[in-house]
Scaffold this motif. Structure first.
Motif, PDB file in Angstrom:
ATOM      1  N   ASP A 199      -6.486  10.349  -7.896  1.00  0.00           N
ATOM      2  CA  ASP A 199      -5.225  11.076  -8.038  1.00  0.00           C
ATOM      3  C   ASP A 199      -4.565  11.385  -6.698  1.00  0.00           C
ATOM      4  O   ASP A 199      -3.429  11.865  -6.668  1.00  0.00           O
ATOM      5  N   GLN A 200      -5.255  11.132  -5.590  1.00  0.00           N
ATOM      6  CA  GLN A 200      -4.678  11.391  -4.275  1.00  0.00           C
ATOM      7  C   GLN A 200      -4.271  10.110  -3.554  1.00  0.00           C
ATOM      8  O   GLN A 200      -3.994  10.129  -2.359  1.00  0.00           O
TER       9      GLN A 200
ATOM     10  N   SER B 147      -1.938  11.755 -14.587  1.00  0.00           N
ATOM     11  CA  SER B 147      -3.375  11.583 -14.377  1.00  0.00           C
ATOM     12  C   SER B 147      -4.103  11.542 -15.717  1.00  0.00           C
ATOM     13  O   SER B 147      -3.730  12.220 -16.674  1.00  0.00           O
TER      14      SER B 147
ATOM     15  N   GLU C 215     -18.543  10.927 -11.599  1.00  0.00           N
ATOM     16  CA  GLU C 215     -17.452  11.877 -11.400  1.00  0.00           C
ATOM     17  C   GLU C 215     -17.955  13.235 -10.934  1.00  0.00           C
ATOM     18  O   GLU C 215     -18.994  13.703 -11.382  1.00  0.00           O
TER      19      GLU C 215
ATOM     20  N   ASP D 231     -10.620  10.267  -4.417  1.00  0.00           N
ATOM     21  CA  ASP D 231      -9.954  10.911  -5.545  1.00  0.00           C
ATOM     22  C   ASP D 231      -8.779  10.025  -5.928  1.00  0.00           C
ATOM     23  O   ASP D 231      -7.787   9.950  -5.207  1.00  0.00           O
TER      24      ASP D 231
ATOM     25  N   CYS E  21     -16.700  22.053  -8.802  1.00  0.00           N
ATOM     26  CA  CYS E  21     -15.961  22.290  -7.563  1.00  0.00           C
ATOM     27  C   CYS E  21     -16.504  23.548  -6.892  1.00  0.00           C
ATOM     28  O   CYS E  21     -16.456  24.626  -7.473  1.00  0.00           O
TER      29      CYS E  21
ATOM     30  N   GLN F 274      -9.781   5.424  -2.596  1.00  0.00           N
ATOM     31  CA  GLN F 274      -8.621   5.217  -3.461  1.00  0.00           C
ATOM     32  C   GLN F 274      -7.491   4.502  -2.738  1.00  0.00           C
ATOM     33  O   GLN F 274      -6.589   3.964  -3.367  1.00  0.00           O
TER      34      GLN F 274
ATOM     35  N   ASN G 288      -7.472  11.994 -15.514  1.00  0.00           N
ATOM     36  CA  ASN G 288      -8.737  12.565 -15.065  1.00  0.00           C
ATOM     37  C   ASN G 288      -8.814  14.057 -15.375  1.00  0.00           C
ATOM     38  O   ASN G 288      -7.803  14.752 -15.396  1.00  0.00           O
TER      39      ASN G 288
END
Length: 199
Positions: free
Chosen positions: A37-38, A88, A64, A35, A68, A11, A90
């Motif tokens: 989002d990170q 986000s 995806e 990720d 987890c 990312q 996601n």
């Protein structure tokens, strides 16, 4: 030249960096893991399509993570509303296990933050004896907290990226005129389990 390239934290790559990867891997056989989002880089893509389409066009496939294994359900339940508020698109993965310990929230006056943080860390250290406890706080609170919490890491959210603790105290005094402290336990072991020195 390489026949296949694996990229972690993908990312963070800019369009120019993706072009550099392609020059070293003309086959375009690439596994990119990350990720979206990170992302910390200035480009701030909000989707993988935005991150790679300029370089790969439609010649890429996303897979995806939907399960987890690391983070317990109690912590993952907090994740989706935070991600949505941050913009986000996601869906966070589904946690397969529960720690049996619910995160908690405490609202206090800013003047009482240091003392409350010391007590919260003490309680987390007792519960996770032999484990690790970390504190995440806004940059403008780090010095104040370091002055009273010398035996645990006290970091900003950016500094804590990639680190894992058995329990985390998240401090967010910007939420309101009052300060908030949220405690989470994100361990893969039970509080009373002996700590494995290799983990």
């Amino acid at each position: 030249m390489y026949g296949h390239v694996v990229i972690d934290e993908a990312q963070e790559l800019s369009e120019m960096q993706w072009q550099m990867v392609l020059r070293r891997c003309p086959s375009r056989s690439i596994t990119a893991v990350g990720d979206i989002d990170q992302a910390e880089a200035a480009h701030r893509h909000t989707s993988w399509a935005q991150a790679v389409r300029a370089v790969f066009g439609d010649r890429w496939t996303a897979a995806e993570l939907t399960i987890c294994y690391r983070t317990p359900r109690e912590v993952m339940d907090l994740t989706e509303p935070v991600l949505k508020k941050a913009g986000s698109h996601n869906t966070p993965p589904r946690a397969v296990r529960s720690s049996g310990i619910a995160p908690w929230e405490l609202t206090i006056a800013p003047a009482d933050l240091a003392g409350a943080a010391v007590e919260a860390v003490r309680q987390l250290q007792q519960r996770w004896h032999g484990g690790t406890v970390g504190v995440i706080a806004p940059a403008d609170r780090i010095a104040e907290l370091l002055a009273v919490l010398s035996d645990v890491p006290v970091l900003t959210a950016t500094q804590s990226k990639g680190l894992e603790w058995d329990a985390t105290l998240l401090i967010d005094p910007r939420a309101s005129p009052l300060s908030r402290a949220v405690g989470t336990a994100s361990t893969s072991r039970s509080p009373d389990a002996p700590r494995n020195s290799d983990s």
